[in-house]
Design a protein around this motif. Structure first.
Motif, PDB file in Angstrom:
ATOM      1  N   TYR A   8      11.615  21.148  -4.714  1.00 57.95           N
ATOM      2  CA  TYR A   8      12.796  22.016  -4.767  1.00 57.95           C
ATOM      3  C   TYR A   8      14.089  21.244  -4.505  1.00 57.95           C
ATOM      4  O   TYR A   8      15.123  21.567  -5.056  1.00 57.95           O
ATOM      5  CB  TYR A   8      12.679  23.162  -3.771  1.00 57.95           C
ATOM      6  N   LYS A   9      14.019  20.249  -3.643  1.00 59.89           N
ATOM      7  CA  LYS A   9      15.233  19.484  -3.324  1.00 59.89           C
ATOM      8  C   LYS A   9      15.804  18.797  -4.558  1.00 59.89           C
ATOM      9  O   LYS A   9      17.003  18.597  -4.657  1.00 59.89           O
ATOM     10  CB  LYS A   9      14.936  18.467  -2.232  1.00 59.89           C
ATOM     11  N   LEU A  10      14.943  18.446  -5.502  1.00 56.32           N
ATOM     12  CA  LEU A  10      15.431  17.825  -6.731  1.00 56.32           C
ATOM     13  C   LEU A  10      15.951  18.858  -7.730  1.00 56.32           C
ATOM     14  O   LEU A  10      16.731  18.525  -8.619  1.00 56.32           O
ATOM     15  CB  LEU A  10      14.322  17.000  -7.383  1.00 56.32           C
ATOM     16  N   TYR A  12      17.676  21.663  -6.830  1.00 58.14           N
ATOM     17  CA  TYR A  12      18.889  22.324  -6.362  1.00 58.14           C
ATOM     18  C   TYR A  12      20.139  21.825  -7.075  1.00 58.14           C
ATOM     19  O   TYR A  12      20.996  22.606  -7.447  1.00 58.14           O
ATOM     20  CB  TYR A  12      19.059  22.157  -4.845  1.00 58.14           C
ATOM     21  N   GLY A  13      20.266  20.537  -7.264  1.00 55.28           N
ATOM     22  CA  GLY A  13      21.462  19.984  -7.908  1.00 55.28           C
ATOM     23  C   GLY A  13      21.669  20.510  -9.326  1.00 55.28           C
ATOM     24  O   GLY A  13      22.732  21.075  -9.634  1.00 55.28           O
ATOM     25  N   PRO A  14      20.686  20.349 -10.230  1.00 58.59           N
ATOM     26  CA  PRO A  14      20.867  20.898 -11.579  1.00 58.59           C
ATOM     27  C   PRO A  14      21.032  22.416 -11.606  1.00 58.59           C
ATOM     28  O   PRO A  14      21.797  22.944 -12.412  1.00 58.59           O
ATOM     29  CB  PRO A  14      19.586  20.486 -12.309  1.00 58.59           C
ATOM     30  N   ILE A  16      22.478  24.333  -9.304  1.00 57.73           N
ATOM     31  CA  ILE A  16      23.853  24.643  -8.902  1.00 57.73           C
ATOM     32  C   ILE A  16      24.821  24.279 -10.024  1.00 57.73           C
ATOM     33  O   ILE A  16      25.786  25.005 -10.285  1.00 57.73           O
ATOM     34  CB  ILE A  16      24.193  23.935  -7.578  1.00 57.73           C
ATOM     35  N   LEU A  17      24.558  23.179 -10.713  1.00 54.78           N
ATOM     36  CA  LEU A  17      25.404  22.790 -11.838  1.00 54.78           C
ATOM     37  C   LEU A  17      25.382  23.856 -12.938  1.00 54.78           C
ATOM     38  O   LEU A  17      26.433  24.258 -13.453  1.00 54.78           O
ATOM     39  CB  LEU A  17      24.954  21.441 -12.394  1.00 54.78           C
TER      40      LEU A  17
END
Length: 143
Positions: A8-10, A12-14, A16-17
């Motif tokens: 999940y930590k990987l 989150y960034g895309p 949110i983008l």
């Protein structure tokens, strides 16, 4: 499904983008991004404080209709609250709602206890109704 194995930590960034691109592309406004950020932080805070989402969604859905009906009732009574407080059935319903609300929110009721986690149990304290954590039962083995 290899996507389900990604941490999940990987993701989150895309994620949110994509949310920010979608929020901006709706009206091409930076104000919408600010609004998105504020409500995202509000939702995060409510989740950290362990608020239930079902009552919030129910209030959001039914709030407009309740406001409209209250406005119509007050227009029938020419702005006086006596139309709500002077009728026995309406007064009884308001008193019951007030009593239930006060009993659920009082610290002595024990209703403010959160749901127990799977590994621990919560017991209301008989001395004041406050919640206390009881140790897990380790007297017998699993097998």
């Amino acid at each position: 499904m290899q996507l389900l194995k990604v941490p999940y930590k990987l993701l989150y960034g895309p994620l949110i983008l994509f949310i920010m691109v979608g929020g901006y592309s709706l009206n091409n406004s930076v104000f919408d991004l600010g609004l998105l950020l504020v409500f995202g932080l509000l939702g995060y805070g409510l989740r950290k404080l362990r608020f239930d989402t079902a009552p919030l969604i129910l209030a959001y859905v039914l709030g407009g209709a309740m406001e409209l009906n209250l406005r119509q009732t007050l227009m029938l009574g020419r702005g006086s609250w006596e139309i709500l407080l002077g009728r026995p059935i309406a007064l009884t319903i308001l008193v019951i709602a007030l009593v239930v609300t006060c009993c659920r929110c009082s610290p002595r009721s024990g209703a403010c206890c959160r749901r127990p986690a799977p590994s621990t149990s919560f017991d209301p304290d008989p001395r004041g109704g406050r919640c206390r954590r009881s140790p897990p039962n380790r007297t017998h083995s699993r097998w």
